[in-house]
Design a protein around this motif. Structure first.
Motif, short mmCIF file in Angstrom:
data_model
loop_
_atom_site.label_atom_id
_atom_site.label_comp_id
_atom_site.label_asym_id
_atom_site.label_seq_id
_atom_site.Cartn_x
_atom_site.Cartn_y
_atom_site.Cartn_z
N ARG A 29 -31.21 -1.97 13.75
CA ARG A 29 -31.18 -0.87 12.78
C ARG A 29 -30.83 -1.37 11.38
O ARG A 29 -31.39 -0.91 10.39
CB ARG A 29 -30.17 0.19 13.23
N ASP A 30 -29.89 -2.32 11.28
CA ASP A 30 -29.51 -2.86 9.98
C ASP A 30 -30.66 -3.60 9.30
O ASP A 30 -30.67 -3.75 8.07
CB ASP A 30 -28.32 -3.82 10.12
N ASN A 31 -31.61 -4.06 10.10
CA ASN A 31 -32.73 -4.82 9.56
C ASN A 31 -34.05 -4.04 9.57
O ASN A 31 -35.12 -4.63 9.42
CB ASN A 31 -32.89 -6.13 10.33
N GLY A 32 -33.95 -2.73 9.72
CA GLY A 32 -35.13 -1.88 9.61
C GLY A 32 -36.07 -1.93 10.79
O GLY A 32 -37.24 -1.54 10.67
N LEU A 33 -35.59 -2.39 11.96
CA LEU A 33 -36.42 -2.43 13.16
C LEU A 33 -36.13 -1.21 14.03
O LEU A 33 -34.97 -0.84 14.22
CB LEU A 33 -36.12 -3.69 13.98
N ARG A 34 -37.16 -0.59 14.54
CA ARG A 34 -36.91 0.47 15.51
C ARG A 34 -36.56 -0.18 16.85
O ARG A 34 -36.86 -1.36 17.09
CB ARG A 34 -38.08 1.42 15.63
N VAL A 35 -35.88 0.56 17.72
CA VAL A 35 -35.36 -0.01 18.96
C VAL A 35 -35.95 0.72 20.16
O VAL A 35 -36.04 1.95 20.17
CB VAL A 35 -33.82 0.09 19.02
N HIS A 36 -36.35 -0.07 21.16
CA HIS A 36 -36.81 0.48 22.43
C HIS A 36 -35.79 0.13 23.50
O HIS A 36 -35.49 -1.05 23.71
CB HIS A 36 -38.18 -0.07 22.81
N GLY A 37 -35.22 1.13 24.17
CA GLY A 37 -34.17 0.91 25.16
C GLY A 37 -34.71 0.42 26.48
O GLY A 37 -35.69 0.94 27.01
N HIS A 38 -34.02 -0.57 27.08
CA HIS A 38 -34.44 -1.18 28.34
C HIS A 38 -33.21 -1.67 29.09
O HIS A 38 -32.52 -2.56 28.60
CB HIS A 38 -35.38 -2.34 28.06
N THR A 39 -32.92 -1.20 30.25
CA THR A 39 -33.58 -0.17 31.00
C THR A 39 -32.50 0.70 31.63
O THR A 39 -31.38 0.21 31.84
CB THR A 39 -34.53 -0.75 32.07
N VAL A 40 -32.78 1.96 31.91
CA VAL A 40 -31.73 2.87 32.39
C VAL A 40 -31.54 2.74 33.90
O VAL A 40 -30.46 2.42 34.38
CB VAL A 40 -32.05 4.32 31.99
N ILE A 41 -32.58 3.00 34.68
CA ILE A 41 -32.50 2.96 36.14
C ILE A 41 -33.51 1.96 36.67
O ILE A 41 -34.71 2.07 36.44
CB ILE A 41 -32.75 4.36 36.75
N TRP A 42 -33.00 0.96 37.41
CA TRP A 42 -33.83 -0.12 37.95
C TRP A 42 -33.38 -0.38 39.37
O TRP A 42 -32.19 -0.49 39.65
CB TRP A 42 -33.64 -1.35 37.07
N TYR A 43 -34.34 -0.49 40.28
CA TYR A 43 -34.01 -0.69 41.69
C TYR A 43 -33.16 -1.93 41.91
O TYR A 43 -32.37 -2.01 42.87
CB TYR A 43 -35.30 -0.81 42.52
N SER A 44 -33.28 -2.92 41.03
CA SER A 44 -32.67 -4.22 41.21
C SER A 44 -31.17 -4.25 40.93
O SER A 44 -30.50 -5.21 41.31
CB SER A 44 -33.38 -5.23 40.31
N GLN A 45 -30.64 -3.22 40.29
CA GLN A 45 -29.26 -3.29 39.83
C GLN A 45 -28.48 -2.01 40.12
O GLN A 45 -29.06 -0.94 40.28
CB GLN A 45 -29.23 -3.62 38.34
N GLY A 46 -27.18 -2.16 40.16
CA GLY A 46 -26.29 -1.02 40.34
C GLY A 46 -25.79 -0.81 41.74
O GLY A 46 -24.89 0.02 41.97
N ALA A 47 -26.33 -1.53 42.74
CA ALA A 47 -25.97 -1.27 44.14
C ALA A 47 -24.53 -1.65 44.47
O ALA A 47 -23.95 -1.12 45.42
CB ALA A 47 -26.93 -2.01 45.07
N GLU A 48 -23.94 -2.54 43.67
CA GLU A 48 -22.55 -2.92 43.94
C GLU A 48 -21.61 -1.74 43.72
O GLU A 48 -20.59 -1.60 44.41
CB GLU A 48 -22.12 -4.08 43.04
N VAL A 49 -21.94 -0.90 42.75
CA VAL A 49 -21.10 0.27 42.45
C VAL A 49 -21.68 1.53 43.11
O VAL A 49 -20.96 2.28 43.76
CB VAL A 49 -21.00 0.46 40.91
N PHE A 50 -22.98 1.73 42.94
CA PHE A 50 -23.65 2.85 43.59
C PHE A 50 -24.08 2.41 45.00
O PHE A 50 -25.27 2.26 45.29
CB PHE A 50 -24.89 3.27 42.78
#
Length: 362
Positions: free
Chosen positions: A104-125
């Motif tokens: 944002r400070d350098n005038g670039l728009r941002v694309h978010g990656h990634t919210v929900i992915w099968y590969s991650q989160g299983a340790e907590v969820f």
């Protein structure tokens, strides 16, 4: 420091001659200059993006090249759940904040990656978590994470890689076991829309061009989720291209994807020269591999160019220069001689760059 080449008119731009053939018109693209490549953001008919990580934003040469070529940035690792979520559902968004702030400070728009992915989160969820708690924490994570950047992100990869490897169905994972195969996806999109209503929300997947069966399954899934009310705003094709697939296969998938009428993101483009293991020795010459790269990258760019303007969300490579690629890094594929991107380590054009430029400027 080497002086930048003069800026060229988009339509006049071609740093090297392109020999066209009936089957693979981009196969003979070759560079003829050692000059720095003309800025990709001036050539691509949509935002041109690459990935960035916290350690890279401290490197002046990387910053120089990113600001030269890019109008969009995707956090490569800092927004993945393995980094943002800890034991006891503790959140840590500091690295993500840093990449977003740099962009944002350098005038670039941002694309978010990634919210929900099968590969991650299983340790907590995990499967032992009571279903009511699972659902509540799932909603809280999405609303907290996505909502943290409300109004600051162009789009989000909300659900990443939900289709089985061979395209025969959908992936079974901790999300689907707790919330239902389609239910976890619909719920994720609904929560993301509530948290950041102006962002474009993407269903993102890989091997869609490489494996036609998987591409077809993905598009059927997108249609099904839309019918179920999921607020999908776009589809992302990662485009980790197998350079040996038949000519025309990429074009066919892109045409089918365009029929949904949604914005399309070329979200993680690269095109490895080296095959993954498990095959016979690779006897192709470097020239043959470069021709294959140019042909497939050029076909992808041409298919993207053929989309209606409103469907061209962005054209993103997974890393900017060869030296930035996950394929080269030790924690990735650890292939130090790999060259799978549009720019070499010094910011000069690889052959595929010229094929892409030809497709976008003809």
């Amino acid at each position: 420091m080497r002086a930048d080449p003069p800026r060229l008119n988009r339509r006049a731009f071609l740093a090297a001659p392109i020999a066209l053939t009936a089957c693979d018109r981009f196969a003979a693209a070759e560079p003829t200059t050692n000059a720095l490549a003309s800025p990709l953001k001036d050539i691509v008919p949509a935002p041109f993006g690459a990935t960035g990580m916290t350690w890279q934003i401290d490197q002046p040469d990387w910053v120089e090249q990113v600001l030269r070529h890019c109008s969009q940035l995707t956090p490569e690792w800092e927004q993945k759940m393995e980094r943002t979520l800890g034991p006891g559902f503790a959140y840590d968004f500091e690295p993500s904040d840093r990449v977003v702030a740099f962009a944002r400070d350098n005038g670039l728009r941002v694309h978010g990656h990634t919210v929900i992915w099968y590969s991650q989160g299983a340790e907590v969820f995990n499967d032992d978590l009571p279903r009511a708690r699972f659902a509540a924490e799932y909603d809280r994570y999405i609303s907290t994470f996505v909502g943290r950047y409300k109004g600051r992100m162009a789009g989000w990869d909300v659900v990443n890689e939900p289709v089985a490897e061979d395209g025969g169905g959908l992936r079974d994972c901790h999300w689907s076991r707790a919330l239902g195969m389609e239910g976890y996806m619909v719920r994720a999109f609904e929560q993301a829309q509530l948290a950041d209503p102006d962002a474009v929300l993407f269903l993102n997947e890989y091997n869609l061009e490489n494996i036609p069966r998987k591409g077809a399954t993905f598009l059927r899934l997108a249609e099904r989720l839309l019918k179920l009310g999921a607020p999908i705003g776009g589809i992302g094709t990662q485009s980790h291209l197998n350079i040996e697939i038949p000519a025309g296969q990429i074009t066919t998938f892109m045409r089918d994807a365009a029929s949904l009428g949604l914005p399309i993101h070329i979200s993680e483009l690269d095109f490895p020269m080296q095959r993954d293991g498990g095959r016979m020795p690779d006897l192709r010459s470097t020239a043959e591999r470069r021709a294959q790269q140019a042909a497939r990258a050029g076909e992808l760019a041409e298919a993207f160019m053929a989309l209606p303007e409103r469907q061209r969300y962005a054209f993103t490579t997974w890393g900017l220069r060869d030296s930035d690629s996950w394929l080269v890094r030790a924690e990735g594929k650890n292939r130090p001689d790999e060259s799978a991107l549009l720019l070499d380590a010094w910011g000069r054009a690889n052959p595929a760059y010229h094929a892409v430029a030809a497709a976008f400027t003809r």
